[in-house]
Design an enzyme around this catalytic site. Sequence first.
Site, PDB file in Angstrom:
ATOM      1  N   TYR A  47     -14.633  -1.463  -2.021  1.00  0.00           N
ATOM      2  CA  TYR A  47     -13.356  -0.778  -2.298  1.00  0.00           C
ATOM      3  C   TYR A  47     -12.826  -1.214  -3.669  1.00  0.00           C
ATOM      4  O   TYR A  47     -12.438  -0.386  -4.492  1.00  0.00           O
ATOM      5  CB  TYR A  47     -12.357  -1.118  -1.193  1.00  0.00           C
ATOM      6  CG  TYR A  47     -11.000  -0.475  -1.354  1.00  0.00           C
ATOM      7  CD1 TYR A  47     -10.798   0.863  -1.017  1.00  0.00           C
ATOM      8  CD2 TYR A  47      -9.905  -1.199  -1.833  1.00  0.00           C
ATOM      9  CE1 TYR A  47      -9.547   1.462  -1.157  1.00  0.00           C
ATOM     10  CE2 TYR A  47      -8.660  -0.609  -1.977  1.00  0.00           C
ATOM     11  CZ  TYR A  47      -8.482   0.713  -1.631  1.00  0.00           C
ATOM     12  OH  TYR A  47      -7.238   1.297  -1.781  1.00  0.00           O
ATOM     13  N   LYS A  95     -12.210   0.992  -7.104  1.00  0.00           N
ATOM     14  CA  LYS A  95     -10.892   1.124  -7.739  1.00  0.00           C
ATOM     15  C   LYS A  95     -10.890   0.567  -9.167  1.00  0.00           C
ATOM     16  O   LYS A  95     -10.191   1.084 -10.039  1.00  0.00           O
ATOM     17  CB  LYS A  95      -9.820   0.443  -6.868  1.00  0.00           C
ATOM     18  CG  LYS A  95      -9.610   1.144  -5.519  1.00  0.00           C
ATOM     19  CD  LYS A  95      -9.128   2.586  -5.700  1.00  0.00           C
ATOM     20  CE  LYS A  95      -8.740   3.237  -4.386  1.00  0.00           C
ATOM     21  NZ  LYS A  95      -8.201   4.605  -4.554  1.00  0.00           N
TER      22      LYS A  95
END
Length: 276
Positions: free
Chosen positions: A156, A160
């Site tokens: 994740y 990002k």
Amino acid sequence: MKGLAGKTALVTGAGSGIGRASALRFAEEGANVVVADIDVDGGRETVELIEDAGGDAVFVEVDVSDTASVERMVEATVETYGRLDFAHNNAGILTDFVETTGISEANWDRIVDINLKGVWTCMKAELQVMERQGSGAIVNTASEAGLVGMGGLSSYSASKHGVVGLTKSVALEYAERDIRVNAIAPGPTKTNIQSGIVGDSGGSSILGRIRTVVQMAKMALWSLRAEFDTSAMQDVPMDRIADPEEMAGAVAFLCSTDASYITGVTIPVDGGQAAD
Ligand code: NAD
């Protein structure tokens, strides 16, 4: 907010959470809104909320990890409203907490396909319309996890960080063409993101599994706090979780003419976390 009325805004992931708040805010500012989401019911509900408040919106079903679907979404935007002034590329998913060796290739690909490749695919289609028009503003949703590392959330966090780098690079490419590209990095926000978690919790070592259980318990506590808004989060200097509307305010600002000299930045909207 200056410069939003009468314009057209496209918001992905607008069927819920931050995207819904952003779509409602654009409508409140007088923009026409294309509400795009893979969740048909959620997307239609957002359109109803906008229409009930006297705004103008349409729903378009999209899977941001599917290029053809993204191209159809942008085509539908131009067919409906004739132009595309603002794009909030926001759709995203979260993983469970698991150490890196426990992440399966399938889940790595899924996170990156939706959270990072999806933002690139959306921008690729949106920029072509904005370039023809000679103007536009894009805001991508990154995360606090795109600014600092987060153990247990490496896929994740990598996706990002990718959004932050992509935002800077595209901003440089389009800076002379009156198209601004920025991002927001939300801190913990009251949304349903945890209900859609994908992951590999079972795939870690014993130590990894223990960490996973501890982290999942922390997240459950966070969401409980979010639901009842009792705050006391030690790692947020402002000591509370954000409302999605606080993200929408930053998105509206970045699209407004008040932000006319701002491009290539990622604004932390995180109650002070990035300063800590
Ligand atoms: P959410 O789950 O409420 O909203 C995400 C929306 O994206 C949902 O409506 C979902 O249907 C949609 N979506 C998921 N996969 C999709 C796909 N393939 N194609 C199209 N739509 C898809 O969660 P949220 O918290 O509002 O998340 C919005 C963004 O904010 C995400 O990018 C997330 O990573 C980011 N973010 C959230 C937080 C937080 O604490 N909630 C913190 C930092 C960053």
